[in-house]
Design a protein around this motif. Structure first.
Motif, short mmCIF file in Angstrom:
data_model
loop_
_atom_site.label_atom_id
_atom_site.label_comp_id
_atom_site.label_asym_id
_atom_site.label_seq_id
_atom_site.Cartn_x
_atom_site.Cartn_y
_atom_site.Cartn_z
N GLU A 103 0.84 -1.19 0.00
CA GLU A 103 0.00 0.00 0.00
C GLU A 103 0.88 1.25 0.00
O GLU A 103 1.86 1.31 0.73
N TRP A 162 0.71 4.21 1.16
CA TRP A 162 0.95 4.92 2.44
C TRP A 162 2.04 4.23 3.23
O TRP A 162 2.85 4.87 3.89
N ARG A 163 2.09 2.90 3.18
CA ARG A 163 3.12 2.16 3.93
C ARG A 163 4.49 2.26 3.26
O ARG A 163 5.51 2.24 3.93
N ARG A 169 -12.67 5.54 12.30
CA ARG A 169 -13.05 6.37 11.14
C ARG A 169 -14.54 6.25 10.89
O ARG A 169 -15.20 7.22 10.50
N TRP A 189 -8.81 -1.78 2.70
CA TRP A 189 -7.87 -0.70 2.38
C TRP A 189 -7.43 -0.68 0.91
O TRP A 189 -6.56 0.09 0.53
N ASN A 219 -9.80 5.12 3.30
CA ASN A 219 -8.51 5.68 2.86
C ASN A 219 -8.64 6.14 1.41
O ASN A 219 -9.65 5.87 0.74
C1 FRU Z 1 -2.16 1.55 4.69
C2 FRU Z 1 -3.39 2.07 5.33
C3 FRU Z 1 -3.59 3.54 5.08
C4 FRU Z 1 -4.47 3.86 6.21
C5 FRU Z 1 -3.82 3.10 7.33
C6 FRU Z 1 -4.72 2.77 8.46
O1 FRU Z 1 -1.99 0.19 4.99
O2 FRU Z 1 -4.47 1.35 4.85
O3 FRU Z 1 -4.11 3.83 3.83
O4 FRU Z 1 -4.62 5.20 6.46
O5 FRU Z 1 -3.33 1.93 6.74
O6 FRU Z 1 -4.09 1.98 9.40
#
Ligand code: FRU
Length: 294
Positions: free
Chosen positions: A18, A20-21, A151, A176, A202
């Protein structure tokens, strides 16, 4: 060279598929580079609980001086976090929690607050307090994670007060992921003639829903709200007019590592460090991208 390294810090990441990670890892690695006394060991759970459990067991066996973990889900990672705590390793839980509070510190965003901000904005977009009207599609993140529940809860504190707002789905999780959200939305579009707003837990999921609406020729009728606000993703999609808004969920990579180093150096740390958020709309998206060099 190895003699210069005073602290060996393990970081167990849930997954790197992902975006964001991936950013989160970049942030923690960049912070580690500023601390020559730190050796950072990063593992990738590959989005599988069993893999992440094995990663943490490995880090415990390596007797790291501190463990940072961003768990894939709460329940499945609690046992191994407890093992680390029992082994007297200071544990820093980042972004998603586990079902114990015996860790040293939690660092992350306030998902309830972000959910509330999203809910308040959704009400505004649908006509305002007491007058809001519309059909809402909510796409959940992973059901086993606290961020998804927070959320959801925060959002509904606002939208549930509006008799004119109707929720079209009941606990549909896209885990996600953009492609799963696309499929959920494609079905929702087939089943509902009128959809006014999508709330994705997200940005990848809000964007996946947008793409499904676009493929059905209905994206102009719908507002899309997401969370994360990565400059190259959510902020760009808002700037393009694809998403209506996103809310910043800063990665705890840099701050988490700084806190762990502080603790290892004998300083006191807070039980919880909460990272700031902000609303991103067309009004500030372009400016944010400029600041990030995009
Ligand atoms: C990434 C994610 C982000 C989200 C977060 C929540 O793995 O899904 O998009 O904000 O984890 O833990």
């Amino acid at each position: 060279l190895a003699q210069d390294k005073k602290w060996r810090i393990g970081f167990s990441q849930a997954t790197t598929i992902e975006p964001w990670r991936a950013q989160f890892n970049k942030d923690i690695i960049a912070e580690a580079a500023k601390h020559p006394e730190v050796e950072l060991i990063v593992t990738d759970g590959e989005d599988k609980t069993e893999k992440q459990v094995a990663d943490v067991e490995n880090l415990i066996r390596q007797e790291v001086d501190a463990l940072l973990i961003s768990p894939k889900e709460s329940a499945g990672l609690t046992g191994v976090v407890q093992q680390a705590i029992d082994a007297k390793i200071p544990v820093f839980v980042l972004d998603r929690n586990v079902e114990t509070d015996q860790y040293t510190q939690f660092v992350g965003g306030d998902n309830k607050l972000i959910g509330r901000a999203a809910g308040e904005y959704a009400v505004e977009l649908l006509g305002g307090k007491g007058k809001a009207q519309g059909n809402v599609v909510e796409i959940w993140g992973g059901m086993g994670t606290q961020p998804a529940h927070d959320r959801h809860d925060g959002f509904h504190e606002f939208t549930d007060k509006e008799p004119g707002i109707k929720n079209l789905l009941d606990q549909q999780s896209g885990d996600w992921k953009q492609d799963q959200a696309y499929n959920i939305m494609a079905t929702a579009l087939r089943n509902n003639e009128k959809i006014d707003l999508v709330y994705g837990h997200n940005d990848p999921m809000a964007y996946g829903a947008y793409l499904a609406a676009k493929d059905a020729g209905r994206e102009k009728d719908i507002k899309f709200i997401g969370i994360d606000a990565l400059p190259g993703e959510g902020v760009t999609w808002v700037n393009n007019g694809e998403l209506t808004a996103t809310f910043l969920y800063a990665t705890p990579g840099a701050e988490g590592l700084r806190q762990a180093i502080k603790f290892l150096n004998g300083e006191k740390v807070e039980k919880t460090v909460t990272l700031d958020t902000m609303k991103v709309t067309k009004e500030n998206a372009g400016q944010i991208m400029k600041e990030k060099g995009l």
